[in-house]
Design a protein around this motif. Structure first.
Motif, PDB file in Angstrom:
ATOM      1  N   PHE A 122       0.836  -1.204   0.000  1.00 23.96           N
ATOM      2  CA  PHE A 122       0.000   0.000   0.000  1.00 23.96           C
ATOM      3  C   PHE A 122       0.872   1.255   0.000  1.00 23.96           C
ATOM      4  N   VAL A 123       1.891   1.277   0.849  1.00 24.24           N
ATOM      5  CA  VAL A 123       2.784   2.437   0.926  1.00 24.24           C
ATOM      6  C   VAL A 123       3.542   2.606  -0.389  1.00 24.24           C
ATOM      7  N   ASP A 124       3.999   1.503  -0.955  1.00 21.25           N
ATOM      8  CA  ASP A 124       4.725   1.565  -2.221  1.00 21.25           C
ATOM      9  C   ASP A 124       3.817   2.108  -3.330  1.00 21.25           C
ATOM     10  N   ASP A 125       2.568   1.643  -3.362  1.00 21.66           N
ATOM     11  CA  ASP A 125       1.604   2.161  -4.343  1.00 21.66           C
ATOM     12  C   ASP A 125       1.373   3.657  -4.143  1.00 21.66           C
ATOM     13  N   SER A 126       1.328   4.098  -2.889  1.00 22.41           N
ATOM     14  CA  SER A 126       1.144   5.519  -2.598  1.00 22.41           C
ATOM     15  C   SER A 126       2.327   6.331  -3.110  1.00 22.41           C
ATOM     16  N   PHE A 127       3.530   5.838  -2.885  1.00 24.79           N
ATOM     17  CA  PHE A 127       4.719   6.517  -3.412  1.00 24.79           C
ATOM     18  C   PHE A 127       4.640   6.594  -4.942  1.00 24.79           C
ATOM     19  N   GLU A 128       4.256   5.486  -5.549  1.00 24.61           N
ATOM     20  CA  GLU A 128       4.184   5.430  -7.005  1.00 24.61           C
ATOM     21  C   GLU A 128       3.159   6.432  -7.542  1.00 24.61           C
ATOM     22  N   LEU A 129       1.999   6.505  -6.899  1.00 23.97           N
ATOM     23  CA  LEU A 129       0.986   7.474  -7.324  1.00 23.97           C
ATOM     24  C   LEU A 129       1.494   8.903  -7.196  1.00 23.97           C
ATOM     25  N   TYR A 130       2.182   9.180  -6.103  1.00 21.08           N
ATOM     26  CA  TYR A 130       2.702  10.530  -5.912  1.00 21.08           C
ATOM     27  C   TYR A 130       3.754  10.859  -6.968  1.00 21.08           C
ATOM     28  N   LEU A 131       4.625   9.891  -7.274  1.00 24.82           N
ATOM     29  CA  LEU A 131       5.638  10.119  -8.305  1.00 24.82           C
ATOM     30  C   LEU A 131       4.990  10.338  -9.673  1.00 24.82           C
ATOM     31  N   GLU A 132       3.935   9.599  -9.966  1.00 19.71           N
ATOM     32  CA  GLU A 132       3.219   9.800 -11.223  1.00 19.71           C
ATOM     33  C   GLU A 132       2.580  11.188 -11.269  1.00 19.71           C
ATOM     34  N   SER A 133       1.990  11.592 -10.155  1.00 18.58           N
ATOM     35  CA  SER A 133       1.388  12.933 -10.079  1.00 18.58           C
ATOM     36  C   SER A 133       2.450  14.003 -10.277  1.00 18.58           C
ATOM     37  N   LEU A 134       3.584  13.806  -9.664  1.00 21.41           N
ATOM     38  CA  LEU A 134       4.691  14.749  -9.799  1.00 21.41           C
ATOM     39  C   LEU A 134       5.135  14.836 -11.259  1.00 21.41           C
ATOM     40  N   ALA A 135       5.210  13.695 -11.939  1.00 21.47           N
ATOM     41  CA  ALA A 135       5.607  13.670 -13.345  1.00 21.47           C
ATOM     42  C   ALA A 135       4.575  14.399 -14.202  1.00 21.47           C
ATOM     43  N   GLU A 136       3.295  14.224 -13.892  1.00 22.10           N
ATOM     44  CA  GLU A 136       2.241  14.917 -14.638  1.00 22.10           C
ATOM     45  C   GLU A 136       2.324  16.428 -14.440  1.00 22.10           C
ATOM     46  N   VAL A 137       2.545  16.844 -13.198  1.00 24.03           N
ATOM     47  CA  VAL A 137       2.662  18.275 -12.914  1.00 24.03           C
ATOM     48  C   VAL A 137       3.874  18.836 -13.653  1.00 24.03           C
ATOM     49  N   GLU A 138       4.966  18.096 -13.629  1.00 20.50           N
ATOM     50  CA  GLU A 138       6.178  18.546 -14.306  1.00 20.50           C
ATOM     51  C   GLU A 138       5.940  18.649 -15.814  1.00 20.50           C
ATOM     52  N   ALA A 139       5.266  17.659 -16.384  1.00 17.68           N
ATOM     53  CA  ALA A 139       4.996  17.671 -17.823  1.00 17.68           C
ATOM     54  C   ALA A 139       4.082  18.836 -18.186  1.00 17.68           C
ATOM     55  N   THR A 140       3.070  19.063 -17.370  1.00 17.59           N
ATOM     56  CA  THR A 140       2.147  20.173 -17.621  1.00 17.59           C
ATOM     57  C   THR A 140       2.869  21.510 -17.519  1.00 17.59           C
ATOM     58  N   ALA A 141       3.712  21.643 -16.521  1.00 17.82           N
ATOM     59  CA  ALA A 141       4.419  22.904 -16.310  1.00 17.82           C
ATOM     60  C   ALA A 141       5.443  23.174 -17.406  1.00 17.82           C
ATOM     61  N   THR A 142       6.102  22.160 -17.887  1.00 20.85           N
ATOM     62  CA  THR A 142       7.123  22.364 -18.909  1.00 20.85           C
ATOM     63  C   THR A 142       6.497  22.510 -20.305  1.00 20.85           C
ATOM     64  N   ASP A 143       5.271  22.004 -20.516  1.00 20.41           N
ATOM     65  CA  ASP A 143       4.581  22.155 -21.791  1.00 20.41           C
ATOM     66  C   ASP A 143       4.126  23.582 -22.015  1.00 20.41           C
ATOM     67  N   GLU A 144       3.835  24.288 -20.918  1.00 22.21           N
ATOM     68  CA  GLU A 144       3.353  25.661 -21.016  1.00 22.21           C
ATOM     69  C   GLU A 144       4.530  26.624 -20.957  1.00 22.21           C
ATOM     70  N   SER A 145       4.753  27.315 -22.001  1.00 23.12           N
ATOM     71  CA  SER A 145       5.786  28.340 -21.973  1.00 23.12           C
ATOM     72  C   SER A 145       5.130  29.679 -21.676  1.00 23.12           C
ATOM     73  N   PRO A 146       5.879  30.702 -21.273  1.00 23.55           N
ATOM     74  CA  PRO A 146       5.281  32.002 -20.979  1.00 23.55           C
ATOM     75  C   PRO A 146       4.500  32.583 -22.155  1.00 23.55           C
ATOM     76  N   ALA A 147       4.878  32.274 -23.359  1.00 25.21           N
ATOM     77  CA  ALA A 147       4.157  32.789 -24.532  1.00 25.21           C
ATOM     78  C   ALA A 147       2.796  32.146 -24.659  1.00 25.21           C
ATOM     79  N   ASP A 148       2.668  30.850 -24.224  1.00 29.42           N
ATOM     80  CA  ASP A 148       1.393  30.134 -24.312  1.00 29.42           C
ATOM     81  C   ASP A 148       0.354  30.700 -23.366  1.00 29.42           C
ATOM     82  N   THR A 149       0.775  31.267 -22.257  1.00 26.79           N
ATOM     83  CA  THR A 149      -0.179  31.716 -21.226  1.00 26.79           C
ATOM     84  C   THR A 149      -0.752  33.090 -21.541  1.00 26.79           C
ATOM     85  N   GLU A 150      -0.221  33.795 -22.531  1.00 33.89           N
ATOM     86  CA  GLU A 150      -0.723  35.145 -22.859  1.00 33.89           C
ATOM     87  C   GLU A 150      -1.883  35.104 -23.765  1.00 33.89           C
TER      88      GLU A 150
END
Length: 150
Positions: A122-150
């Protein structure tokens, strides 16, 4: 590497270290429980040796009493038989008790191992979910450049 990427990389490394430390903690707990269960064997051996020593002491005392009182051989033999029967009964009861103790400990150790393994999963699955969430946030943040948000 951009600052956000560096932060997420440090979080990922921190999480991986925490996951490894957690796994090692679970394994340590399991080893401690097994060591405690194994120590029962030593306790049983010590109890058996103590019983043997007591039996020998009582038999020596009975022999000395017989020698000092010049009692009848038949009476002495009967007394020895009673002492032997009592110690045999005590040894049998002790053996039965130790069998029950070993069975109980074995069952509890197996149940504890299963519980720890389930919790660790259960704990390992929780770590894995958090790492996946972190990867998604990172991918979303790096996909958006400052020019895209204007």
């Amino acid at each position: 590497m951009e600052p956000f990427g560096m932060v997420t990389q440090m979080q990922r490394q921190s999480l991986e270290q925490a996951r490894e430390a957690t796994r090692e903690g679970f394994e340590l707990h399991k080893r401690l429980v097994h060591a405690a269960a194994d120590s029962v064997e030593s306790q049983q051996t010590a109890q058996q040796k103590s019983s043997e020593l007591t039996r020998s002491s009582v038999e020596t005392a009975v022999d000395a009493m017989q020698e000092s009182t010049q009692s009848e051989e038949r009476l002495s033999r009967d007394f020895h038989e009673v002492v032997d029967e009592q110690f045999d009964a005590m040894d049998e009861l002790s053996d039965q008790t130790w069998d029950i103790v070993h069975q109980s400990i074995e069952g509890n150790v197996e149940a504890y191992d299963a519980l720890v393994d389930q919790y660790a999963s259960f704990v390992d699955d929780s770590f894995e979910l958090y790492l996946e969430s972190l990867a998604e946030v990172e991918a979303t943040a790096t996909d958006e450049s400052p020019a895209d948000t204007e």
